[in-house]
Design an enzyme around this catalytic site. Structure first.
Site, PDB file in Angstrom:
ATOM      1  N   ASP A 193       0.857  -1.181   0.000  1.00  0.00           N
ATOM      2  CA  ASP A 193       0.000   0.000   0.000  1.00  0.00           C
ATOM      3  C   ASP A 193       0.895   1.234   0.000  1.00  0.00           C
ATOM      4  OD1 ASP A 193      -2.376   1.555   0.285  1.00  0.00           O
ATOM      5  OD2 ASP A 193      -1.999   1.701   2.429  1.00  0.00           O
ATOM      6  N   THR A 195      -0.228   4.882   1.160  1.00  0.00           N
ATOM      7  CA  THR A 195      -0.448   5.766   2.306  1.00  0.00           C
ATOM      8  C   THR A 195      -0.296   5.024   3.623  1.00  0.00           C
ATOM      9  OG1 THR A 195      -1.998   7.031   0.946  1.00  0.00           O
ATOM     10  CG2 THR A 195      -2.035   7.437   3.320  1.00  0.00           C
ATOM     11  N   ASP A 390      -2.157  -1.024   5.837  1.00  0.00           N
ATOM     12  CA  ASP A 390      -2.497  -0.563   7.180  1.00  0.00           C
ATOM     13  C   ASP A 390      -3.953  -0.143   7.333  1.00  0.00           C
ATOM     14  OD1 ASP A 390      -2.316   1.740   5.592  1.00  0.00           O
ATOM     15  OD2 ASP A 390      -1.775   2.988   7.320  1.00  0.00           O
TER      16      ASP A 390
END
Length: 502
Positions: A193, A195, A390
């Site tokens: 991912d 961000t 996350d």
């Protein structure tokens, strides 16, 4: 009937109009029917900066309204909204994952009965067939049973796994069991991912362009206007002012303009800080400044323009920047034979700019089901895939991957779904986790070799009469001590990346 009542989110029917106050989490998928506000979509899409939404725009369950009151018409019931779909995708992915059967478990099904049969044959056949002495061959049969005792073999794997899990945990690498530890060593592709994983997860000021002012003065005036704001871009400006020790004078008559920016007075001078479009309504921006703004946008940066006394005073560019160790961490992964790829829900321009700087292939503007689909495609091509993320939007892909890894500070959903977690949030720890797995597997292979090798040697020497029961006892106990001591060496493991860094 025109009244407002608080009801459970699961009771919302399609067509119901809900009131969403600033700071509220949107309760259902829907469309805005009244209002204009910035929506924090990071939990669902991964967008690092709140997205401006107006009447007619779609919004997702689980996102956060940051600015003004909205009225949202529900377009999907609780059982069909974005969060429900994420939960369903996670459950389906977890059900399809087959449990790992350890080599020792399979081997013991054949090994233990085989040793018992061999001991019995050694004790019985020579006296019956060749006329050997019963006491001598029963003694040898007992020695073979003792030699064949699988103590060292059985402990060789769990001792190494326990030591490796402990060594990892002490360095912020949490791995949920031996099967995950084993799988980590075999991965050759990793989907990350953007961000909060490859980047810090919050914007930072990257550039300040001053016009007829100093950069410090531009930053000072902008920080004065943003004091007290909780918007991510405002926090970036305030953090920069604090880091540069720039004085922040008090602002008077400060007020926010929805979707445009913030205005007020500092030292008697009228100021406005906002989007380039809104700034252009208050003062003509020269072609040179427009070109700089376009260049910043092409780099995936958010731009705020400062207007002072109806004239352009400066430009501030901000972006969610890569973590300090992102470049080195990705290089360590490639060196370990693991090819990285970026999967993000962020917009294409920002994602492409970050990916270019890190030298990564990228898939942008991806919803949770899209990330899961890419992971499945990589697996179908023969890759062993790890997924790192996350957010809630990463959960389906984390569950579908061969190994799901959550970054520290992530959502509870990601941490619960993942097989492992990197608590310190360092990209370099991903390569360290792979290294630990491979070291543990190497240690297990060494232990199995020692345990089986000693057994073979003493099995032969016992049958031919060179060794007896006492050497067999020493060999069995010695092998157990050796494999345990070898496994304990993993407790001293330190990642090569961290050794080089510090």
């Amino acid at each position: 009937d025109g009244a407002v009542a608080e009801v459970p989110a699961e009771s919302l029917a399609v067509g119901t109009v809900t009131l969403v106050r600033p700071g509220d989490r949107i309760a259902a998928d829907g469309a805005i029917v009244e209002g204009d506000s910035a929506i924090d979509e990071a939990p669902v899409t991964g967008e690092s900066v709140p997205v401006r939404k107006k009447a007619g725009d779609a919004v997702f369950a689980g996102t956060i309204n940051t600015d003004t009151v909205l009225r949202v018409k529900v377009t999907a019931a609780a059982a069909d909204n974005t969060i429900a779909r994420v939960v369903k995708l996670v459950e389906e992915a977890q059900e399809s994952k087959a449990p790992t059967e350890r080599f020792i478990d399979r081997f013991s099904r054949v090994y233990t009965p085989g040793v018992l049969a061999l001991g019995a044959l050694v004790a019985v056949l020579p006296p019956l067939v060749a006329g050997g002495g019963w006491s001598e061959w029963i003694y040898k049969g007992l020695a073979i049973l003792l030699i064949g005792c699988p103590c060292a073999l059985v402990i060789s794997t769990p001792a190494a796994i326990a030591a490796a899990l402990s060594a990892g945990a002490r360095r912020g690498l949490l791995i949920k069991g031996g099967a995950v530890l084993e799988a980590l060593g075999s991965i050759n592709a990793i989907a990350l991912d953007k961000t909060g994983t490859l980047t810090e997860g919050k914007p930072k000021v990257t550039d300040i362009v001053a016009v007829e002012h100093s950069e410090a003065n531009v930053l000072s005036m902008a920080a004065a206007l943003e004091t007290g704001s909780s918007h991510p871009l405002a926090l970036a400006i305030l953090d920069k002012a604090k880091a540069d020790k720039v004085p922040v004078p008090p602002a008077s008559e400060a007020f926010a303009l929805g979707g445009k920016g913030v205005a007020g007075k500092v030292g008697g001078k009228e100021l406005f800080l906002g989007s380039p479009a809104a700034a252009g309504e208050r003062a003509a921006l020269p072609a040179e400044q427009l070109a700089r703004i376009a260049a910043f946008n092409d780099e995936g940066k958010s731009v705020s323009v400062l207007i002072a006394a109806s004239a352009p005073a400066g430009i501030i560019a901000m972006r969610d920047e890569p973590r300090a160790d992102a470049q080195a961490g990705l290089a360590a992964l490639r060196q370990a034979g693991v090819e990285p790829v970026m999967l993000t829900g962020d917009n294409r321009r920002t994602a492409a700019a970050i990916a270019k700087g890190l030298g990564l292939p990228v898939h942008a503007e991806m919803l949770p089901q899209d990330k899961q689909r890419v992971v499945r495609e990589l697996q179908a091509s023969g890759k062993k895939v790890a997924k790192v993320g996350d957010g809630i939007n990463d959960a389906p892909a984390l569950a579908a991957a061969d190994v799901g890894i959550a970054m520290g500070g992530g959502t509870d959903v990601a941490l619960e779904t993942a097989d492992a977690a990197v608590l310190h949030g360092r990209v370099g720890d991903l390569a360290a986790m792979v290294e630990l797995s491979r070291r543990a597997l190497s240690n297990i292979h060494q232990n199995i070799t020692v345990a089986l090798g000693l057994k073979v040697v003493f099995l032969v020497t016992t049958i031919v009469g060179i060794t007896g029961l006492w050497p067999a006892i020493l060999a069995d106990t010695g092998a157990t001590v050796l494999v345990t001591a070898n496994a304990m060496r993993l407790l001293a493991w330190r990642p090569r990346a961290l050794v080089k860094a510090g």
